[in-house]
Design a protein around this motif. Structure first.
Motif, short mmCIF file in Angstrom:
data_model
loop_
_atom_site.label_atom_id
_atom_site.label_comp_id
_atom_site.label_asym_id
_atom_site.label_seq_id
_atom_site.Cartn_x
_atom_site.Cartn_y
_atom_site.Cartn_z
N UNK A 162 -35.89 27.39 56.29
CA UNK A 162 -35.33 28.48 57.10
C UNK A 162 -34.22 27.96 58.01
N UNK A 166 -30.34 29.16 58.01
CA UNK A 166 -29.66 29.52 59.27
C UNK A 166 -28.37 28.75 59.43
N UNK A 169 -25.52 29.61 56.80
CA UNK A 169 -24.85 30.90 57.06
C UNK A 169 -23.85 30.76 58.22
N UNK A 170 -24.24 30.06 59.28
CA UNK A 170 -23.32 29.90 60.41
C UNK A 170 -22.16 28.98 60.06
N UNK A 173 -19.56 30.66 58.11
CA UNK A 173 -18.78 31.53 58.99
C UNK A 173 -17.82 30.73 59.88
N UNK A 174 -17.86 29.40 59.75
CA UNK A 174 -17.00 28.56 60.59
C UNK A 174 -17.53 28.40 62.00
N UNK A 175 -18.80 28.76 62.21
CA UNK A 175 -19.37 28.71 63.56
C UNK A 175 -20.21 27.47 63.80
N UNK A 176 -20.37 26.64 62.76
CA UNK A 176 -21.08 25.37 62.92
C UNK A 176 -20.44 24.35 61.99
N UNK A 195 -22.59 36.04 51.47
CA UNK A 195 -23.02 37.41 51.18
C UNK A 195 -24.08 37.42 50.07
N UNK A 198 -27.34 35.93 51.43
CA UNK A 198 -28.13 36.86 52.23
C UNK A 198 -28.92 37.81 51.32
N UNK A 199 -28.28 38.29 50.26
CA UNK A 199 -28.98 39.19 49.33
C UNK A 199 -30.19 38.49 48.71
N UNK A 201 -31.95 35.77 50.03
CA UNK A 201 -33.00 35.29 50.94
C UNK A 201 -33.66 36.39 51.77
N UNK A 202 -32.99 37.56 51.89
CA UNK A 202 -33.51 38.61 52.79
C UNK A 202 -34.94 38.98 52.45
N UNK B 142 -12.13 41.59 58.47
CA UNK B 142 -12.72 40.25 58.47
C UNK B 142 -14.06 40.34 59.21
N UNK B 144 -17.79 38.54 60.43
CA UNK B 144 -18.49 37.29 60.77
C UNK B 144 -19.93 37.61 61.13
N UNK B 145 -20.86 36.80 60.67
CA UNK B 145 -22.27 37.01 61.03
C UNK B 145 -22.80 38.30 60.43
N UNK B 147 -25.77 38.77 59.29
CA UNK B 147 -26.52 38.43 58.08
C UNK B 147 -27.92 39.02 58.06
N UNK B 151 -33.13 35.74 59.49
CA UNK B 151 -32.38 34.56 59.07
C UNK B 151 -31.00 34.47 59.72
N UNK B 237 -23.34 31.72 71.03
CA UNK B 237 -23.02 32.13 69.66
C UNK B 237 -22.03 33.30 69.67
N UNK B 244 -13.73 32.65 67.00
CA UNK B 244 -13.39 32.65 65.58
C UNK B 244 -12.56 33.90 65.23
#
Lengths: 297, 297
Positions: A162, A166, A169-170, A173-176, A195, A198-199, A201-202, B142, B144-145, B147, B151, B237, B244
């Motif tokens: 998990x 996490x 995905x971040x 998105x360029x967030x990590x 995308x 997410x489909x 693992x949801x 565009x 972001x996030x 998700x 998760x 976050x 971003x």
């Protein structure tokens, strides 16, 4: 193994969990004569399925032992089950019109602990799909964690998977920061982007996420910083569980469960130094439990 | 509001999400004449329910406006919906034999962004039950996030409640520091310990956890260290999402959604300084979208 018993009967030892039920049949000297494996046996996920799995695994063990003439009504069963820590499920399973000569019911944690320490006092940390801590000292059971997925069970296979999801995905998105687990996870899930991921693992259960745990450990062992961070956080929780259990003064502490070889090297040194090899597996703990209870009657 | 239109017709603006559907009816000058609210309208959770909710909210808005003689077939509808970011759902909703004179379909993110910036280019961070970032610049959307829970959707109401529950379970096990949120959460859930808490929270959806978010912010504002840690992580976050999105060079950035007043003070200063008040709510964004599309025809 405990020494010979005066009891000449056969004993069944059952270890029933959320994904499978394992049964062994042993002789008076606790020698394993046969084993059987069947489906899920956690009564929380279905009473009928649980009792069917227990009966089926027991029959398979007897068949495996080549004890053709032996019937379930001839054997004493020690039954350790996930889920029966909940009083309502313990009562329901206790009221089962079981097919055995006698049945002694216990939680999966107690039989794991009794097995690991050969019927003596001790403590265990269990980390497989889920995670949990348990000690049994002077007749006093004590449980830590084991709250379930996704709200608990830190340091479990599901938790590692998990956390990886996490992060990926971040990161996409360029967030990590980037990590080798990004592509490895996308490949493992057979998806091309966030995308699609997410489909896929949801809404998935713990067992789904637990399949991604090894990938995180592989990356951590290869030096990936993100994977190392995740593994350190999970292992640190397991070390914390051990430290908390140690306050109960258990004579021995063991780490058990499917993730044991992966997580062991990442535990704090003082904890690693304390750990002792488990003596017997949980299903043998079920036999030990049945013998102990029988001796008390 | 945009200036008067030459179009003398009435427009419906619909904002349909996972828990409710809001409709407004406006005149040629975008003056809101009536509003209507109905049930869930995210087609991901049921196509029939979504189209029924849209129709019902529209009828309620017309009734609320006192426009007795007006029928759905007389009005042009801008419809913004959660879920239609998935191509298959966008197509399904587009093929709906809708009751309106014309229908223009868009994602909930696009109409929220168009509303916040009065039809001009811009970006939004949305944090309510879920969280998401979206920009629309030079015709380029565009995202972001967003998700989903558990998760993704960090910094959302559900995420704050989930983090609080995680913490409380570990703290009650003695594995994390004590916090005022421990007792507040137990009281809020009307349970007495971790075991009862787990029974209450297991398997619950995002909306359940989102109800616990305010409690975390209250505790953080009162100086509780654990609550401050959780709030800082979530707010950081959202600040990251803003940073971003800013790379897309949106002329304006706004923070919208139910958690806006709680999270705003915790954002990084450079982000707070950038934020501008949203001009119109999402349902007005739907009207703006419909007018823009009509002008293109």
């Amino acid at each position: 193994m405990p020494g010979s018993s005066d009891n000449k009967e056969f004993f069944l030892g059952i270890d029933g969990g959320g994904s499978k039920c394992k049964a062994i049949i042993v002789d008076a000297d606790n020698k394993i004569l046969g084993t059987g494996i069947s489906g899920p046996a956690n009564p929380l996920h279905g009473y009928e399925q649980a009792v069917n799995s227990i009966t089926e695994s027991a029959k398979l063990a007897i068949k495996d032992a080549g004890l053709g003439g032996l019937e379930l009504k001839d054997v004493i069963a020690g039954v350790g089950l996930a889920g029966v820590n909940l009083p309502v499920l313990f009562e329901q399973m206790s009221n089962w019109q079981h097919p055995f000569k006698q049945m002694f019911l216990a939680t999966d944690l107690l039989i794991a602990c009794l097995g690991a320490h050969n019927g003596q006092d001790g403590a265990v940390m269990i980390t497989g799909t889920g995670s949990c801590g348990f000690s049994y000292v002077d007749g006093h059971p004590y449980t830590l964690g084991g709250h379930g997925f996704p709200h608990g069970d830190k340091g479990s296979g599901a938790w590692f998977g998990f956390q990886a999801a996490n992060h990926v995905l971040m990161s996409l998105d360029g967030l990590k920061a980037d990590s080798v687990i990004n592509n490895q996870l996308l490949n493992k899930l057979n998806v091309k982007d966030g995308l699609e991921m997410v489909e896929t693992i949801a809404g998935k259960p713990a067992a789904f996420y637990a399949q991604m745990a090894n990938l995180v450990f592989d990356a951590a062992e290869d030096g990936d910083e993100i994977a190392k961070e995740i593994v350190h956080e999970g292992a640190s929780y397991i070390s914390g569980i051990a430290r908390q259990l140690d306050k109960q003064n258990p004579p021995r502490i063991s780490l058990i469960g499917g993730l044991t070889p992966r997580i062991m090297p990442w535990l704090d040194k003082d904890i690693k130094d304390k750990l002792e090899e488990p003596v017997c597996p949980p299903e043998v703990g079920s036999v030990i439990y049945a013998r102990q209870q029988l001796a008390l009657l």
